[in-house]
Design a protein around this motif. Structure first.
Motif, mmCIF file in Angstrom:
data_model
loop_
_atom_site.group_PDB
_atom_site.id
_atom_site.type_symbol
_atom_site.label_atom_id
_atom_site.label_comp_id
_atom_site.label_asym_id
_atom_site.label_seq_id
_atom_site.Cartn_x
_atom_site.Cartn_y
_atom_site.Cartn_z
ATOM 1 N N TYR A 58 34.623 81.829 30.348
ATOM 2 C CA TYR A 58 35.595 81.915 31.618
ATOM 3 C C TYR A 58 34.914 81.621 33.015
ATOM 4 O O TYR A 58 35.493 80.806 33.436
ATOM 5 C CB TYR A 58 36.390 83.286 31.455
ATOM 6 C CG TYR A 58 37.435 83.217 32.803
ATOM 7 C CD1 TYR A 58 38.538 82.492 32.575
ATOM 8 C CD2 TYR A 58 36.947 83.943 33.934
ATOM 9 C CE1 TYR A 58 39.417 82.397 33.778
ATOM 10 C CE2 TYR A 58 37.734 84.038 35.034
ATOM 11 C CZ TYR A 58 39.001 83.441 34.923
ATOM 12 O OH TYR A 58 39.821 83.436 36.152
ATOM 13 N N ALA A 62 35.603 78.473 35.239
ATOM 14 C CA ALA A 62 36.024 78.872 36.709
ATOM 15 C C ALA A 62 35.239 78.091 37.716
ATOM 16 O O ALA A 62 35.821 77.660 38.789
ATOM 17 C CB ALA A 62 36.075 80.268 37.071
ATOM 18 N N ILE A 92 42.645 75.856 32.805
ATOM 19 C CA ILE A 92 41.701 76.611 33.922
ATOM 20 C C ILE A 92 41.263 75.252 34.599
ATOM 21 O O ILE A 92 41.426 75.434 36.013
ATOM 22 C CB ILE A 92 40.588 77.454 33.365
ATOM 23 C CG1 ILE A 92 41.029 78.849 32.633
ATOM 24 C CG2 ILE A 92 39.676 77.530 34.354
ATOM 25 C CD1 ILE A 92 40.094 79.434 32.150
#
Length: 174
Positions: A58, A62, A92
């Motif tokens: 993650y 990001a 994302i």
């Protein structure tokens, strides 16, 4: 013409970096090597033969999204190499749905045996061949509503770039 990020995606060993760098050069835009932004903990984990999970990925994703956003805010298009294995990861990178056509994917897809052979030929790379099966299990192909193309990694990098450029010309936003 509005800015676009092209993400060259696929499992480790498929040729993302080689094709991505050549694609960026052909387009006259900056190339971003996604692996360079893995935090040390991710690199250590992969080097030890432990697959990354969604939580591990993650922060890395990001960071890559912020690189894309900053380039676009500066009026630049970019090419990024990133595994982008799951639809959620690609979401994302797209900014969770905002400006979906601003991020397009070039998925390098191919036979497990060929990819394993390529991985074995990369001495010193942090991603060991033992993690290939976990990446293949996680891989979710591009969906019909995702902007992108799938190319056969058996073709040489220059041919893959030609195919990507032809497809991108056909679908390039105004």
């Amino acid at each position: 013409m509005r800015q676009t990020a092209w993400v060259v995606m696929g499992v480790s060993g498929c040729g993302k970096s080689a094709v991505g760098a050549r694609l960026a050069q052909a387009l006259g835009v900056r190339f971003i090597e996604g692996d360079a932004f893995h935090p040390p903990e991710n690199v250590a984990k992969m080097s030890a033969g432990v697959p990354l999970d969604d939580t591990d990925r993650y922060g890395w994703l990001a960071t890559l999204r912020s690189k894309i956003a900053r380039a676009m805010e500066a009026g630049e298009s970019v090419v990024l190499s990133c595994s982008a294995l799951k639809r959620a990861y690609r979401d994302i990178l797209r900014g969770n749905g905002a400006n979906r056509d601003d991020v397009r994917f070039v998925h390098l897809h191919g036979d497990r045996a060929l990819i394993a052979q390529r991985m074995a030929a990369r001495p010193g790379h942090f991603m060991p061949p033992s993690l290939l099966d976990s990446q293949l299990r996680d891989l979710e192909p591009l969906q019909p509503d995702e902007a992108g193309i799938t190319l056969d990694l058996r073709d040489p990098p220059d041919r893959l770039v030609e195919q990507a450029l032809a497809a991108l010309r056909d679908t390039r936003p105004d």
